[in-house]
Scaffold this motif. Structure first.
Motif, mmCIF file in Angstrom:
data_model
loop_
_atom_site.group_PDB
_atom_site.id
_atom_site.type_symbol
_atom_site.label_atom_id
_atom_site.label_comp_id
_atom_site.label_asym_id
_atom_site.label_seq_id
_atom_site.Cartn_x
_atom_site.Cartn_y
_atom_site.Cartn_z
ATOM 1 N N PHE A 57 -9.570 73.343 32.382
ATOM 2 C CA PHE A 57 -8.598 74.414 31.831
ATOM 3 C C PHE A 57 -8.047 73.859 30.879
ATOM 4 N N GLY A 58 -7.512 72.642 30.601
ATOM 5 C CA GLY A 58 -6.827 72.197 29.469
ATOM 6 C C GLY A 58 -7.853 72.209 28.051
ATOM 7 N N ALA A 59 -9.009 72.117 28.086
ATOM 8 C CA ALA A 59 -9.989 72.339 27.012
ATOM 9 C C ALA A 59 -9.878 73.820 26.686
ATOM 10 N N ARG A 216 -9.257 67.641 19.779
ATOM 11 C CA ARG A 216 -9.149 67.139 21.099
ATOM 12 C C ARG A 216 -10.513 67.691 22.172
ATOM 13 N N THR A 217 -11.088 68.970 21.220
ATOM 14 C CA THR A 217 -12.079 69.520 22.197
ATOM 15 C C THR A 217 -13.337 69.566 21.220
ATOM 16 N N GLN A 235 -4.162 64.669 29.436
ATOM 17 C CA GLN A 235 -3.425 64.646 28.251
ATOM 18 C C GLN A 235 -3.696 65.910 27.569
ATOM 19 N N THR A 236 -5.074 66.436 27.485
ATOM 20 C CA THR A 236 -5.329 67.516 26.776
ATOM 21 C C THR A 236 -4.681 68.865 27.366
ATOM 22 N N THR A 237 -4.555 68.990 28.747
ATOM 23 C CA THR A 237 -3.813 69.974 29.175
ATOM 24 C C THR A 237 -2.328 70.025 29.031
#
Length: 264
Positions: A57-59, A216-217, A235-237
């Motif tokens: 989800f975060g990515a 980050r992705t 952290q990404t989320t």
């Protein structure tokens, strides 16, 4: 007041803190006999953590931010480089006097590379201590030690150490350097942070060329489970949610003109 309220609001809504608050609220409700609220709080806390830690989800919500601005071809001439703070471990550097980098430290690595590529360009570091409670050294102060250690001449550095958020980065930096028409200034910050940053600099009349770093992705993430290690996924989320909230708040308060800024 805006700075204070934004920090307090974010404390309560970031995924990890929100999950803990919901779990504690459920436990308190259960202690007073409400099993329904106990189950609800526990379910919501678990849902938030599973979504943030075990899924992509975060990515998926980070990728549109990172893809919004592409890095252009290297200009022939650059008058100045503006790097936004957020890439230093302020509390550690204050205590130890070093220049420890955080996960956004690519901002300063890329700035050192650009400074070498464009030896006549000014190097502006914009970033003070942006924490409400934690004590730390401002990034502009630490960056002076780091960049001079990497070979950037001290006289090229322009330090803006008063800003506490991205809006103040833009306002204070423009006031400090007074860019002239026709000049080329590179804006260096994390790719997911670039839409809001570029829009704010445009709003205050500081024309810049976006130079995104700190991706980050991969940009190829789809729906999936266990696509990254749990700490990085969380952290990404967290960073993606914070940035989308920041875009909405800055747009709603008139600090930027569009909810989802991008190239003209």
């Amino acid at each position: 007041m805006f700075f204070f309220l934004s920090k307090v609001f974010w404390f309560f809504v970031q995924p990890l803190n929100l999950a803990i608050i919901l779990l504690l609220a459920g436990l308190v409700a259960g202690f007073f006999g409400s099993r329904r609220l106990l189950r609800t709080g526990a379910f919501l806390a678990a849902f938030i953590m599973v979504l943030s830690v075990w899924t992509s989800f975060g990515a998926m919500i980070m990728t549109p931010l990172e893809e919004r601005y592409q890095r252009p071809a290297a200009p022939q001439r650059v008058d100045g480089i503006v790097v936004l703070g957020g890439g230093m471990e302020g509390a550690i550097n204050l205590a130890r006097g070093g220049y420890e980098l955080s996960t956004a430290g690519d901002r300063f690595v890329e700035t050192a590379i650009l400074a070498r590529r464009y030896p006549d360009a000014k190097v502006v570091v914009s970033g003070g201590a942006g924490e409400l409670i934690l004590e730390g050294e401002g990034d502009a102060v630490t960056a002076q030690r780091l960049l001079t250690a990497l070979g950037v001449a001290p006289e090229r550095l322009v330090l803006e150490s008063e800003s506490r958020n991205t809006y103040e980065n833009a306002v204070f930096t423009r006031r400090l350097v007074m860019p002239k028409p026709g000049e080329t200034w590179l804006l260096v910050t994390s790719a997911f942070h670039m839409p809001r940053s570029k829009a704010l600099f445009d709003k205050v009349g500081f024309e810049t060329t976006p130079w995104p770093v700190d991706y980050r992705t991969s940009g190829r993430e789809g729906v999936g489970l266990f696509t990254d290690n749990p700490v990085d996924s969380l952290q990404t989320t967290t960073m993606a949610i914070k940035e989308w909230i920041g875009l909405f708040v800055y747009w709603a308060t008139g600090k930027i003109d569009r909810l989802y800024p991008g190239p003209a």
